[in-house]
Design a protein around this motif. Structure first.
Motif, PDB file in Angstrom:
ATOM      1  N   PHE A   1       0.891  -1.258  -0.025  1.00  0.00           N
ATOM      2  CA  PHE A   1       0.008  -0.042   0.110  1.00  0.00           C
ATOM      3  C   PHE A   1       0.803   1.155   0.090  1.00  0.00           C
ATOM      4  O   PHE A   1       1.780   1.217   0.487  1.00  0.00           O
ATOM      5  N   ASP A   2       0.409   2.397  -0.684  1.00  0.00           N
ATOM      6  CA  ASP A   2       0.992   3.614  -0.461  1.00  0.00           C
ATOM      7  C   ASP A   2       0.578   4.271   0.790  1.00  0.00           C
ATOM      8  O   ASP A   2       1.582   5.102   1.500  1.00  0.00           O
ATOM      9  N   VAL A   3      -0.646   4.135   1.076  1.00  0.00           N
ATOM     10  CA  VAL A   3      -1.223   4.553   2.431  1.00  0.00           C
ATOM     11  C   VAL A   3      -2.305   3.780   2.887  1.00  0.00           C
ATOM     12  O   VAL A   3      -3.041   2.986   2.087  1.00  0.00           O
ATOM     13  N   ILE A   4      -2.196   3.385   4.048  1.00  0.00           N
ATOM     14  CA  ILE A   4      -3.320   2.720   4.752  1.00  0.00           C
ATOM     15  C   ILE A   4      -4.234   3.832   5.612  1.00  0.00           C
ATOM     16  O   ILE A   4      -3.427   4.439   6.456  1.00  0.00           O
ATOM     17  N   VAL A   5      -5.549   3.950   5.194  1.00  0.00           N
ATOM     18  CA  VAL A   5      -6.407   4.710   5.986  1.00  0.00           C
ATOM     19  C   VAL A   5      -6.863   3.928   7.333  1.00  0.00           C
ATOM     20  O   VAL A   5      -7.357   3.109   7.031  1.00  0.00           O
ATOM     21  N   LEU A   6      -6.639   4.238   8.383  1.00  0.00           N
ATOM     22  CA  LEU A   6      -6.933   3.495   9.780  1.00  0.00           C
ATOM     23  C   LEU A   6      -7.649   4.115  10.657  1.00  0.00           C
ATOM     24  O   LEU A   6      -7.234   5.430  11.193  1.00  0.00           O
ATOM     25  N   ASP A   7      -8.916   3.667  11.057  1.00  0.00           N
ATOM     26  CA  ASP A   7      -9.770   4.281  11.979  1.00  0.00           C
ATOM     27  C   ASP A   7      -9.133   3.824  13.372  1.00  0.00           C
ATOM     28  O   ASP A   7      -8.796   2.811  13.685  1.00  0.00           O
TER      29      ASP A   7
ATOM     30  N   GLY B   1     -13.008  -0.011  22.389  1.00  0.00           N
ATOM     31  CA  GLY B   1     -13.154   1.366  23.140  1.00  0.00           C
ATOM     32  C   GLY B   1     -11.676   2.002  23.288  1.00  0.00           C
ATOM     33  O   GLY B   1     -11.550   3.289  23.848  1.00  0.00           O
ATOM     34  N   ALA B   2     -10.419   1.316  22.808  1.00  0.00           N
ATOM     35  CA  ALA B   2      -9.229   1.844  23.086  1.00  0.00           C
ATOM     36  C   ALA B   2      -8.675   2.146  21.560  1.00  0.00           C
ATOM     37  O   ALA B   2      -8.912   1.393  20.700  1.00  0.00           O
ATOM     38  N   PRO B   3      -7.782   3.146  21.553  1.00  0.00           N
ATOM     39  CA  PRO B   3      -7.094   3.836  20.294  1.00  0.00           C
ATOM     40  C   PRO B   3      -6.149   2.699  20.007  1.00  0.00           C
ATOM     41  O   PRO B   3      -5.471   1.954  20.880  1.00  0.00           O
ATOM     42  N   CYS B   4      -6.093   2.271  18.612  1.00  0.00           N
ATOM     43  CA  CYS B   4      -5.148   1.062  18.198  1.00  0.00           C
ATOM     44  C   CYS B   4      -3.721   1.624  17.989  1.00  0.00           C
ATOM     45  O   CYS B   4      -3.132   1.642  16.800  1.00  0.00           O
ATOM     46  N   LEU B   5      -3.263   2.084  18.915  1.00  0.00           N
ATOM     47  CA  LEU B   5      -1.937   2.810  18.770  1.00  0.00           C
ATOM     48  C   LEU B   5      -0.660   1.710  18.451  1.00  0.00           C
ATOM     49  O   LEU B   5       0.040   2.015  17.577  1.00  0.00           O
ATOM     50  N   ASP B   6      -1.061   0.519  19.090  1.00  0.00           N
ATOM     51  CA  ASP B   6      -0.015  -0.567  18.369  1.00  0.00           C
ATOM     52  C   ASP B   6      -0.228  -0.982  17.004  1.00  0.00           C
ATOM     53  O   ASP B   6       0.957  -1.280  16.246  1.00  0.00           O
ATOM     54  N   ALA B   7      -1.216  -0.715  16.658  1.00  0.00           N
ATOM     55  CA  ALA B   7      -1.727  -1.287  15.074  1.00  0.00           C
ATOM     56  C   ALA B   7      -1.127   0.037  14.125  1.00  0.00           C
ATOM     57  O   ALA B   7      -0.494  -0.413  13.288  1.00  0.00           O
ATOM     58  N   VAL B   8      -0.986   1.091  14.720  1.00  0.00           N
ATOM     59  CA  VAL B   8      -0.552   2.381  14.028  1.00  0.00           C
ATOM     60  C   VAL B   8       1.167   2.047  13.811  1.00  0.00           C
ATOM     61  O   VAL B   8       1.806   2.128  12.900  1.00  0.00           O
ATOM     62  N   ALA B   9       1.543   1.591  15.275  1.00  0.00           N
ATOM     63  CA  ALA B   9       3.060   1.263  15.035  1.00  0.00           C
ATOM     64  C   ALA B   9       3.484   0.240  14.091  1.00  0.00           C
ATOM     65  O   ALA B   9       4.639   0.159  13.532  1.00  0.00           O
ATOM     66  N   ARG B  10       2.802  -0.732  14.302  1.00  0.00           N
ATOM     67  CA  ARG B  10       3.090  -1.912  13.410  1.00  0.00           C
ATOM     68  C   ARG B  10       2.997  -1.688  11.906  1.00  0.00           C
ATOM     69  O   ARG B  10       3.901  -1.978  11.261  1.00  0.00           O
ATOM     70  N   LEU B  11       1.860  -0.989  11.740  1.00  0.00           N
ATOM     71  CA  LEU B  11       1.536  -0.738  10.178  1.00  0.00           C
ATOM     72  C   LEU B  11       2.687   0.262   9.492  1.00  0.00           C
ATOM     73  O   LEU B  11       3.078   0.434   8.547  1.00  0.00           O
ATOM     74  N   ALA B  12       2.987   1.207  10.279  1.00  0.00           N
ATOM     75  CA  ALA B  12       3.773   2.534  10.136  1.00  0.00           C
ATOM     76  C   ALA B  12       5.536   1.781   9.693  1.00  0.00           C
ATOM     77  O   ALA B  12       5.936   2.435   9.023  1.00  0.00           O
ATOM     78  N   GLY B  13       5.685   0.524  10.157  1.00  0.00           N
ATOM     79  CA  GLY B  13       7.010  -0.009   9.748  1.00  0.00           C
ATOM     80  C   GLY B  13       7.212  -0.242   8.455  1.00  0.00           C
ATOM     81  O   GLY B  13       8.211  -0.380   7.911  1.00  0.00           O
ATOM     82  N   SER B  14       5.906  -0.440   7.543  1.00  0.00           N
ATOM     83  CA  SER B  14       6.058  -0.811   6.355  1.00  0.00           C
ATOM     84  C   SER B  14       5.293  -0.165   5.194  1.00  0.00           C
ATOM     85  O   SER B  14       5.438  -0.117   4.097  1.00  0.00           O
TER      86      SER B  14
ATOM     87  N   MET C   1      -1.671  13.224  19.306  1.00  0.00           N
ATOM     88  CA  MET C   1      -0.290  13.022  19.657  1.00  0.00           C
ATOM     89  C   MET C   1       0.222  11.347  19.812  1.00  0.00           C
ATOM     90  O   MET C   1       1.211  11.251  19.520  1.00  0.00           O
ATOM     91  N   GLY C   2      -0.595  10.924  20.200  1.00  0.00           N
ATOM     92  CA  GLY C   2      -0.456   9.147  20.501  1.00  0.00           C
ATOM     93  C   GLY C   2      -0.246   8.644  19.119  1.00  0.00           C
ATOM     94  O   GLY C   2       0.722   7.658  19.081  1.00  0.00           O
ATOM     95  N   ALA C   3      -1.284   9.093  18.078  1.00  0.00           N
ATOM     96  CA  ALA C   3      -1.027   8.343  16.792  1.00  0.00           C
ATOM     97  C   ALA C   3       0.205   8.654  16.223  1.00  0.00           C
ATOM     98  O   ALA C   3       1.092   8.174  15.682  1.00  0.00           O
ATOM     99  N   ILE C   4       0.673  10.111  16.208  1.00  0.00           N
ATOM    100  CA  ILE C   4       1.926  10.423  15.578  1.00  0.00           C
ATOM    101  C   ILE C   4       3.152  10.003  16.114  1.00  0.00           C
ATOM    102  O   ILE C   4       4.062   9.572  15.515  1.00  0.00           O
ATOM    103  N   ARG C   5       3.071   9.775  17.460  1.00  0.00           N
ATOM    104  CA  ARG C   5       4.436   9.280  18.246  1.00  0.00           C
ATOM    105  C   ARG C   5       4.487   7.853  17.745  1.00  0.00           C
ATOM    106  O   ARG C   5       5.432   7.136  17.634  1.00  0.00           O
ATOM    107  N   ALA C   6       3.322   7.204  17.537  1.00  0.00           N
ATOM    108  CA  ALA C   6       3.256   5.800  17.084  1.00  0.00           C
ATOM    109  C   ALA C   6       3.822   5.537  15.551  1.00  0.00           C
ATOM    110  O   ALA C   6       3.913   4.270  15.308  1.00  0.00           O
ATOM    111  N   GLY C   7       3.801   6.775  15.003  1.00  0.00           N
ATOM    112  CA  GLY C   7       4.503   6.732  13.748  1.00  0.00           C
ATOM    113  C   GLY C   7       3.404   7.083  12.500  1.00  0.00           C
ATOM    114  O   GLY C   7       3.874   7.079  11.519  1.00  0.00           O
ATOM    115  N   ALA C   8       2.188   7.489  12.792  1.00  0.00           N
ATOM    116  CA  ALA C   8       1.282   7.968  11.758  1.00  0.00           C
ATOM    117  C   ALA C   8       2.082   9.264  10.949  1.00  0.00           C
ATOM    118  O   ALA C   8       2.445   9.978  11.503  1.00  0.00           O
TER     119      ALA C   8
END
Length: 225
Positions: free
Chosen positions: A52-58, A64-77, A93-100
Motif C-alpha cells: 500500500f502507498d497509504v493505509i487509512v486506519l480508523d 474502546g481503546a485507540p489502536c496505537l499498537d496497530a499504527v506502530a506496526r503498520l507504520a513500519g512498512s 499525539m499518540g498516533a503521531i508518536r506511534a508513527g502515523a
C-alpha cells in the motif's frame, strides 16, 4: 495511481471512503476491511497483491481503546493516515508518536480528506486544520521546557536548538506552512526556511512527518500516550 488500504469497522464508512477516493481517478482502494486481520486476508486472497502507498486506519476500529499498537506496526512498512471521530490531543499525539504520517477527523470535508491521502502518499504530513491550534497548545509550553526529567533523551532531544528554531519546529509540526510560520513569527519566509534547514541538520531529519515526530519527542517521550 495511489494504492490505498482502508480499515474501518463501520461498513457504511468504508464504502463512503472507497467511493470518495475512487471518484478522484487518482486513487485505487486495493482492499477495505473491518479489521487488520480482514485486511491481511483480503491481500492474501488478491490475485496481484502489492504494498500500500497509504493505509487509512480508523483509530478506534477495534473496541474502546485507540489502536496505537496497530499504527506502530503498520507504520513500519506503510504510510499511515489515521482517521477518527476523535480530535482529542492525547489521540492525535499518540498516533503521531506511534508513527502515523497524518491525522484527520471524520468531520473533514471531501476535499480535505482526499488532499490528506495524497499528501501522505507523497511522503508528507497531513493534519486536519482544526487540530493545528490544539496541537500547538500542547506543544508550546512543554516543548520549550525541554526533555522530561528521568527519561533517556532520544537523538532528537539531545540536539540544542535555539529558541527561534524551537518555535519554528513547533509551528511546522502543528500543520502550519512556512509562509504561515513567517507571519506568526514576524519574519520573512526565507528566514523560516533557514531555520528549517538548521533544524533538519541538527536533528538529522528530512520530511515534515519526521519534523512533527521530532517536535513530539521534544515534548517528552517517544511512545504512545
Amino acid at each position: 495511481m495511489i494504492r490505498v488500504g482502508v480499515v474501518d469497522d463501520h461498513p457504511i464508512a468504508r464504502r463512503g471512503v472507497e467511493h470518495l477516493l475512487h471518484e478522484t481517478g487518482r486513487v485505487k482502494v486495493v482492499a477495505a476491511a473491518g479489521s487488520l486481520g480482514e485486511l491481511a486476508a483480503a491481500m492474501e486472497a488478491a490475485e496481484s497483491p502489492a504494498d500500500f502507498d497509504v493505509i487509512v486506519l480508523d483509530l478506534y476500529h477495534d473496541g474502546g481503546a485507540p489502536c496505537l499498537d496497530a499504527v506502530a506496526r503498520l507504520a513500519g512498512s506503510s504510510r499511515v493516515l489515521v482517521m477518527s471521530a476523535s480530535g482529542q490531543p492525547k489521540d492525535v499525539m499518540g498516533a503521531i508518536r506511534a508513527g502515523a504520517s497524518g491525522y484527520i477527523t471524520k468531520h473533514a470535508d471531501d476535499a480535505m480528506f482526499v488532499a490528506a491521502v495524497e499528501t501522505v502518499a507523497a511522503g508528507g504530513f497531513a493534519l486536519s486544520a482544526p487540530l493545528a491550534d490544539i496541537l500547538q497548545a500542547e506543544l508550546g509550553p512543554s516543548a520549550a521546557a525541554g526533555p522530561v526529567k528521568g527519561r533517556q533523551p532520544s537523538g532528537a532531544r539531545q540536539a540544542e536548538l535555539s529558541a527561534r528554531e524551537e518555535e519554528t519546529l513547533n509551528l511546522i509540526a502543528s500543520g502550519f506552512t512556512h509562509a504561515q510560520v513567517a507571519t506568526r513569527m514576524g519574519v520573512s519566509k526565507a528566514t523560516v526556511e533557514t531555520y528549517v534547514e538548521r533544524i533538519r541538520a541538527k536533528l538529522q531529519i528530512g520530511n515534515k512527518a519526521q519534523l512533527t515526530r521530532a517536535a513530539l519527542e521534544r515534548l517528552g517521550g517517544t511512545g504512545p500516550v
